[in-house]
Write a protein that holds these residues in place. Structure first.
Motif, PDB file in Angstrom:
ATOM      1  N   PHE A 223       0.826  -1.205   0.000  1.00  0.00           N
ATOM      2  CA  PHE A 223       0.000   0.000   0.000  1.00  0.00           C
ATOM      3  C   PHE A 223       0.861   1.256   0.000  1.00  0.00           C
ATOM      4  O   PHE A 223       0.492   2.271  -0.596  1.00  0.00           O
ATOM      5  CB  PHE A 223      -0.939   0.005   1.202  1.00  0.00           C
ATOM      6  CG  PHE A 223      -1.849   1.193   1.249  1.00  0.00           C
ATOM      7  CD1 PHE A 223      -2.929   1.293   0.404  1.00  0.00           C
ATOM      8  CD2 PHE A 223      -1.616   2.230   2.141  1.00  0.00           C
ATOM      9  CE1 PHE A 223      -3.770   2.401   0.426  1.00  0.00           C
ATOM     10  CE2 PHE A 223      -2.444   3.334   2.183  1.00  0.00           C
ATOM     11  CZ  PHE A 223      -3.527   3.414   1.329  1.00  0.00           C
ATOM     12  N   MET A 224       2.005   1.201   0.652  1.00  0.00           N
ATOM     13  CA  MET A 224       2.900   2.353   0.640  1.00  0.00           C
ATOM     14  C   MET A 224       3.382   2.640  -0.784  1.00  0.00           C
ATOM     15  O   MET A 224       3.386   3.787  -1.237  1.00  0.00           O
ATOM     16  CB  MET A 224       4.095   2.102   1.556  1.00  0.00           C
ATOM     17  CG  MET A 224       5.035   3.304   1.692  1.00  0.00           C
ATOM     18  SD  MET A 224       6.567   2.933   2.577  1.00  0.00           S
ATOM     19  CE  MET A 224       7.432   1.971   1.333  1.00  0.00           C
ATOM     20  N   TYR A 225       3.780   1.589  -1.511  1.00  0.00           N
ATOM     21  CA  TYR A 225       4.196   1.765  -2.901  1.00  0.00           C
ATOM     22  C   TYR A 225       3.024   2.210  -3.770  1.00  0.00           C
ATOM     23  O   TYR A 225       3.185   3.050  -4.665  1.00  0.00           O
ATOM     24  CB  TYR A 225       4.788   0.471  -3.449  1.00  0.00           C
ATOM     25  CG  TYR A 225       6.110   0.076  -2.831  1.00  0.00           C
ATOM     26  CD1 TYR A 225       7.086   1.029  -2.566  1.00  0.00           C
ATOM     27  CD2 TYR A 225       6.390  -1.248  -2.517  1.00  0.00           C
ATOM     28  CE1 TYR A 225       8.293   0.672  -1.999  1.00  0.00           C
ATOM     29  CE2 TYR A 225       7.602  -1.616  -1.959  1.00  0.00           C
ATOM     30  CZ  TYR A 225       8.546  -0.657  -1.693  1.00  0.00           C
ATOM     31  OH  TYR A 225       9.749  -1.005  -1.137  1.00  0.00           O
TER      32      TYR A 225
ATOM     33  N   GLU B 207       7.758   6.344 -13.633  1.00  0.00           N
ATOM     34  CA  GLU B 207       7.848   6.291 -12.173  1.00  0.00           C
ATOM     35  C   GLU B 207       6.594   5.669 -11.570  1.00  0.00           C
ATOM     36  O   GLU B 207       6.674   4.878 -10.617  1.00  0.00           O
ATOM     37  CB  GLU B 207       8.051   7.696 -11.604  1.00  0.00           C
ATOM     38  CG  GLU B 207       9.381   8.347 -11.961  1.00  0.00           C
ATOM     39  CD  GLU B 207       9.344   8.991 -13.328  1.00  0.00           C
ATOM     40  OE1 GLU B 207       8.275   8.928 -13.990  1.00  0.00           O
ATOM     41  OE2 GLU B 207      10.375   9.568 -13.738  1.00  0.00           O
ATOM     42  N   ARG B 208       5.448   6.015 -12.111  1.00  0.00           N
ATOM     43  CA  ARG B 208       4.186   5.468 -11.598  1.00  0.00           C
ATOM     44  C   ARG B 208       4.116   3.963 -11.841  1.00  0.00           C
ATOM     45  O   ARG B 208       3.745   3.192 -10.944  1.00  0.00           O
ATOM     46  CB  ARG B 208       3.009   6.178 -12.271  1.00  0.00           C
ATOM     47  CG  ARG B 208       1.632   5.725 -11.780  1.00  0.00           C
ATOM     48  CD  ARG B 208       0.547   6.471 -12.523  1.00  0.00           C
ATOM     49  NE  ARG B 208      -0.785   6.030 -12.136  1.00  0.00           N
ATOM     50  CZ  ARG B 208      -1.502   6.577 -11.181  1.00  0.00           C
ATOM     51  NH1 ARG B 208      -1.016   7.596 -10.499  1.00  0.00           N
ATOM     52  NH2 ARG B 208      -2.707   6.135 -10.901  1.00  0.00           N
ATOM     53  N   ILE B 209       4.474   3.525 -13.040  1.00  0.00           N
ATOM     54  CA  ILE B 209       4.434   2.101 -13.368  1.00  0.00           C
ATOM     55  C   ILE B 209       5.438   1.328 -12.513  1.00  0.00           C
ATOM     56  O   ILE B 209       5.159   0.217 -12.040  1.00  0.00           O
ATOM     57  CB  ILE B 209       4.712   1.896 -14.864  1.00  0.00           C
ATOM     58  CG1 ILE B 209       3.583   2.516 -15.701  1.00  0.00           C
ATOM     59  CG2 ILE B 209       4.862   0.416 -15.189  1.00  0.00           C
ATOM     60  CD1 ILE B 209       3.800   2.434 -17.195  1.00  0.00           C
ATOM     61  N   SER B 210       6.623   1.906 -12.300  1.00  0.00           N
ATOM     62  CA  SER B 210       7.631   1.243 -11.476  1.00  0.00           C
ATOM     63  C   SER B 210       7.145   1.058 -10.045  1.00  0.00           C
ATOM     64  O   SER B 210       7.342  -0.010  -9.439  1.00  0.00           O
ATOM     65  CB  SER B 210       8.923   2.050 -11.501  1.00  0.00           C
ATOM     66  OG  SER B 210       9.898   1.467 -10.667  1.00  0.00           O
ATOM     67  N   ALA B 211       6.509   2.082  -9.482  1.00  0.00           N
ATOM     68  CA  ALA B 211       5.988   1.971  -8.116  1.00  0.00           C
ATOM     69  C   ALA B 211       4.878   0.938  -8.032  1.00  0.00           C
ATOM     70  O   ALA B 211       4.773   0.184  -7.048  1.00  0.00           O
ATOM     71  CB  ALA B 211       5.484   3.334  -7.638  1.00  0.00           C
ATOM     72  N   LEU B 212       4.034   0.866  -9.042  1.00  0.00           N
ATOM     73  CA  LEU B 212       2.958  -0.129  -9.051  1.00  0.00           C
ATOM     74  C   LEU B 212       3.515  -1.542  -9.152  1.00  0.00           C
ATOM     75  O   LEU B 212       2.981  -2.481  -8.528  1.00  0.00           O
ATOM     76  CB  LEU B 212       1.994   0.149 -10.203  1.00  0.00           C
ATOM     77  CG  LEU B 212       1.088   1.373 -10.048  1.00  0.00           C
ATOM     78  CD1 LEU B 212       0.295   1.614 -11.328  1.00  0.00           C
ATOM     79  CD2 LEU B 212       0.137   1.189  -8.870  1.00  0.00           C
TER      80      LEU B 212
ATOM     81  N   ALA C   2       4.678  -2.515  -5.802  1.00  0.00           N
ATOM     82  CA  ALA C   2       3.526  -2.824  -4.958  1.00  0.00           C
ATOM     83  C   ALA C   2       2.983  -4.216  -5.258  1.00  0.00           C
ATOM     84  O   ALA C   2       2.600  -4.961  -4.338  1.00  0.00           O
ATOM     85  CB  ALA C   2       2.436  -1.772  -5.160  1.00  0.00           C
ATOM     86  N   LEU C   3       2.956  -4.586  -6.527  1.00  0.00           N
ATOM     87  CA  LEU C   3       2.444  -5.907  -6.902  1.00  0.00           C
ATOM     88  C   LEU C   3       3.383  -7.021  -6.447  1.00  0.00           C
ATOM     89  O   LEU C   3       2.930  -8.120  -6.067  1.00  0.00           O
ATOM     90  CB  LEU C   3       2.238  -5.962  -8.415  1.00  0.00           C
ATOM     91  CG  LEU C   3       1.602  -7.239  -8.976  1.00  0.00           C
ATOM     92  CD1 LEU C   3       0.209  -7.442  -8.388  1.00  0.00           C
ATOM     93  CD2 LEU C   3       1.531  -7.172 -10.492  1.00  0.00           C
ATOM     94  N   ASP C   4       4.680  -6.770  -6.462  1.00  0.00           N
ATOM     95  CA  ASP C   4       5.646  -7.796  -6.077  1.00  0.00           C
ATOM     96  C   ASP C   4       5.533  -8.183  -4.606  1.00  0.00           C
ATOM     97  O   ASP C   4       5.769  -9.347  -4.252  1.00  0.00           O
ATOM     98  CB  ASP C   4       7.071  -7.319  -6.378  1.00  0.00           C
ATOM     99  CG  ASP C   4       7.348  -7.246  -7.868  1.00  0.00           C
ATOM    100  OD1 ASP C   4       6.618  -7.902  -8.637  1.00  0.00           O
ATOM    101  OD2 ASP C   4       8.280  -6.505  -8.260  1.00  0.00           O
ATOM    102  N   VAL C   5       5.203  -7.236  -3.737  1.00  0.00           N
ATOM    103  CA  VAL C   5       5.192  -7.511  -2.296  1.00  0.00           C
ATOM    104  C   VAL C   5       3.794  -7.737  -1.748  1.00  0.00           C
ATOM    105  O   VAL C   5       3.652  -8.124  -0.577  1.00  0.00           O
ATOM    106  CB  VAL C   5       5.862  -6.356  -1.523  1.00  0.00           C
ATOM    107  CG1 VAL C   5       7.317  -6.222  -1.928  1.00  0.00           C
ATOM    108  CG2 VAL C   5       5.116  -5.040  -1.751  1.00  0.00           C
TER     109      VAL C   5
END
Length: 436
Positions: free
Chosen positions: A213-215, A228-233, A236-239
């Motif tokens: 949720f933080m990511y 940057e937005r896609i990288s953060a998402l 988030a999906l990985d963890v």
């Protein structure tokens, strides 16, 4: 003549009062003797007092491992200097030396362990003890036996239950010290984010969901779409651990290619971040941005006259502007506004209805701050949002498609973020379907 034997008065029942005789019908045998009052201090206690037995002083058990208890001061210093044993075994020697009068600098001089490392060792040993008491899996504990004190130190602020879950997550995902720090911060911060977009889809009891949720929240601080937005998402999906959290992030990733028209003709997806400022968020931010503030009532005049350049100078970071101004605001260094060097301006609206909300949604009448980049005035993107001055209505925020239909090609600035005021009770953030 009266017979004495038959008419003899019972003298025991005669009393004299003022020279007259009265007959008392109550015999003496019915009178109760008058008891002498007894002092309350003489009444024995209903509960016998327990005899206080002498309890000899018993010192608390030594926190030192048995193999180190018989060592003298020189021997303990030697153990620390040569790291004789596992870190959590010799870490208790440090507070024991403190009790003997040693200071961190003197221990560092004798052992080579810096004061910062001393603190980390002691705290990490306490965290490990709490994991042992929580019956943590021995395989998880074994992961931290060699050099894991830096990882355990980062989860020190969590509760015992949270520490056990966080330690398991650190082991399973092989996080480093920075990753463990981010995980602990995400777990602590998650309850305070109640009301944020999709907050209810992430589970607080799962440390991976808290970190995800933080990511996910950080992704919404970047332009949409952007790398940057896609990288953060993707982070988030990985963890993410729960299926609900994974579905929310996957849906967000699939929608990055562009908004799709819904049945009611509304473009799905918010093209500008809408953030509810948290109490204390500015003081906790590692980077902040200072921007001039204009009032919407002054219309476009203040927007045009506001300072263009505002930067910090010197070792103390003194803020210097190209001209004087009366109103300023300090905001966290979110990605959309941290890159604003010249031309950044904030417009204060007393009513959030200046935003393009859907008319069939109930909206909150509250003040907002609209951050715009005056360096980008061209109305180029249909799904973008722009600050404009409307005759008879003042300043407003309009969608690029609506401005193009009206023949407007230039605005006062491109909106990069909308800031909502902090609240004691968190409420729902702006949902995607709130925008027209």
């Amino acid at each position: 003549m009266l017979s004495i034997t038959s008419n003899t008065l019972n003298l025991c029942n005669l009393f004299t009062r003022n020279g007259f005789f009265f007959t008392n019908p109550t015999p003496f045998s019915s009178f109760k003797p008058l008891l002498k009052p007894i002092s309350a201090t003489l009444i024995p206690s209903s509960k016998p007092q327990q005899q206080q037995l002498y309890q000899p002083f018993r010192p608390p058990p030594s926190p030192l491992p048995p193999k180190f208890r018989s060592l003298d001061t020189a021997g303990r210093l030697d153990v620390l200097a040569n790291r004789l044993g596992l870190w959590f075994e010799y870490a208790p020697l440090i507070p024991a030396l403190y009790q003997e009068g040693f200071l961190p600098p003197s221990i560092e001089e004798s052992t080579g362990i810096s004061g910062v490392e001393q603190s980390r060792l002691v705290v990490a040993a306490q965290v490990r003890d709490s994991l042992v008491q929580s019956n943590t899996d021995p395989q998880v504990l074994a992961f931290f036996d060699t050099s894991g004190f830096e990882l355990l130190y980062e989860i020190r602020l969590l509760s015992a239950t949270q520490r056990a879950a966080a330690a398991r997550f650190v082991v399973e995902n092989k996080l480093d010290a920075k990753g463990a720090q981010d995980l602990a911060r995400a777990i602590k911060d998650f309850p305070r984010r109640r009301g944020d977009i999709a907050w209810e889809k992430f589970q607080y009891v799962l440390p991976g969901d808290c970190l995800s949720f933080m990511y996910y929240r950080q992704s919404r601080e970047h332009a949409n779409p952007s790398e940057e937005r896609i990288s953060a998402l993707k982070l988030a999906l990985d963890v993410a651990e729960s299926e609900d959290a994974k579905n929310v992030i996957t849906k967000e990733l699939e929608g990055e290619s562009g908004g799709e028209e819904t049945n009611d003709g509304v473009v799905d997806g918010v093209r500008v971040p809408v953030v509810r400022l948290k109490f204390g968020e500015v003081s906790e931010a590692s980077n902040v941005v200072v921007l001039p503030v204009c009032r919407a009532e002054e219309k476009e005049r203040e927007v045009l006259e506001a300072p263009w350049e505002c930067k910090s100078q010197g070792e103390f970071g003194v803020v210097v502007a190209d001209k004087g101004w009366k109103s300023w605001v300090v905001l966290p260094g979110w990605e959309p506004i941290y890159g604003l060097r010249n031309g950044g301006v904030v417009v204060s609206f007393s009513d959030a209805r200046v935003l393009p909300w859907k008319v069939n949604r109930w909206y909150k009448e509250e003040a907002i701050l609209v951050v715009a980049d005056r360096g980008r005035k061209e109305v180029a993107v249909d799904d973008g949002f722009y600050l404009v001055a409307v005759d008879g209505e003042g300043l407003k925020v309009e969608r690029g498609s609506a401005l193009k239909e009206s023949g407007v090609e230039e605005s006062l600035g491109t909106v990069v973020v909308v800031v909502r005021p902090p609240r004691e009770v968190a409420d729902d953030q702006l949902n995607d379907e709130d925008w027209e």
